[in-house]
Design an enzyme around this catalytic site. Structure first.
Site, PDB file in Angstrom:
ATOM      1  N   GLY A   8       0.808  -1.313  -0.096  1.00  0.00           N
ATOM      2  CA  GLY A   8      -0.078  -0.012   0.213  1.00  0.00           C
ATOM      3  C   GLY A   8       0.940   1.185  -0.003  1.00  0.00           C
ATOM      4  N   TYR A 138     -14.408  -3.032  10.420  1.00  0.00           N
ATOM      5  CA  TYR A 138     -13.187  -2.352  10.000  1.00  0.00           C
ATOM      6  C   TYR A 138     -12.326  -2.781  11.451  1.00  0.00           C
ATOM      7  CZ  TYR A 138      -9.284   0.698   9.366  1.00  0.00           C
ATOM      8  OH  TYR A 138      -8.051   1.143   9.169  1.00  0.00           O
ATOM      9  N   ALA A 140     -12.678  -4.753  13.762  1.00  0.00           N
ATOM     10  CA  ALA A 140     -12.495  -6.459  14.116  1.00  0.00           C
ATOM     11  C   ALA A 140     -11.216  -6.823  13.210  1.00  0.00           C
ATOM     12  CB  ALA A 140     -13.723  -7.169  13.775  1.00  0.00           C
TER      13      ALA A 140
END
Length: 235
Positions: A8, A138, A140
């Protein structure tokens, strides 16, 4: 010179991390799904690898191309919106966010672990303040990353590989917030930060750089919060 891989790495926190590690002298490889974004960030100073890290076959091929890696920053991920309020949409959201955040972390982490130096390897995964105080699918997914980090850290500690996570809080200068942050939401988010200001991508990158450095070698199995005191340590 060390080889550092940042997933990313084309935008936001990943880009800031890649630039910080490159400035610190590492040979940096940035990984993502959008070649044009990666190449714009790399600007001829970093290597670029395109792969969908949710796909085991693509991850295996990427790991083979990368070879030996000293520092692995697992930053790929994101937050999705449900298409509606049905149970089917809820199921899809939880599965898709798990794949987007957890698989992109775990698959490449496991694939490259055998190629890391022993001692001296560094793995840093990108968690979130959402994992520390709960925030739906999100949160979790990010909590699952924390669990993988602590388990992996215990597994490779005797080999001298340090495995940690960084949990940023409200850092608005990222694609994560694109189209989702009006004035009211900005104020609501900021009100939850005791230090009274948002964070910056450079501050998160500095935390990653410490954990990636030789000085970070005795820090492992930790989730380092970089969030202005949004969640305070409990003893």
């Amino acid at each position: 010179m060390r080889t550092a891989v940042v997933t990313g790495g084309g935008t936001g926190i990943g880009r800031a991390v890649a630039r910080r590690l490159a400035a610190d002298g590492d040979d940096v490889v940035i990984v993502g799904r959008r070649r044009e974004v990666l190449e714009e960030t790399a600007a001829g100073t970093m290597r670029v690898e395109v792969a969908d890290l949710r796909d085991p076959a693509e991850v295996a091929a990427l790991a083979e191309r990368l070879g030996a890696v000293d520092v692995l920053v697992l930053n790929a991920g994101g937050s999705l919106e449900p298409r509606d309020d049905s149970l089917a949409a809820t199921a899809d959201l939880w599965v898709d966010e798990f794949r987007l955040n957890v698989l992109t972390t775990v698959l490449l982490g496991e694939a490259l672990l055998p190629a890391m130096p022993r001692p001296g390897g560094r793995i840093i995964a990108m968690s979130s303040v959402a994992a520390l105080r709960g925030a739906g699918s999100y949160g979790a997914a990010k909590a699952a990353i924390n669990s993988w980090v602590t388990g992996t850290a215990a597994r490779v500690a005797a080999d001298g590989i340090a495995v940690n996570a960084v949990a940023p809080g409200f850092v608005p200068d990222t694609e994560f917030w694109a189209g989702r942050l009006d004035d009211a939401e900005y104020a609501r988010r900021l009100a939850r930060v005791p230090m009274g200001r948002p964070g910056t991508v450079e501050e998160v990158a500095a935390a990653v750089a410490y954990l990636a450095s030789p000085d970070g070698g005795w820090t492992t199995g930790q989730v380092l919060g970089v969030h202005g005191g949004a969640v305070l340590a409990r003893l």
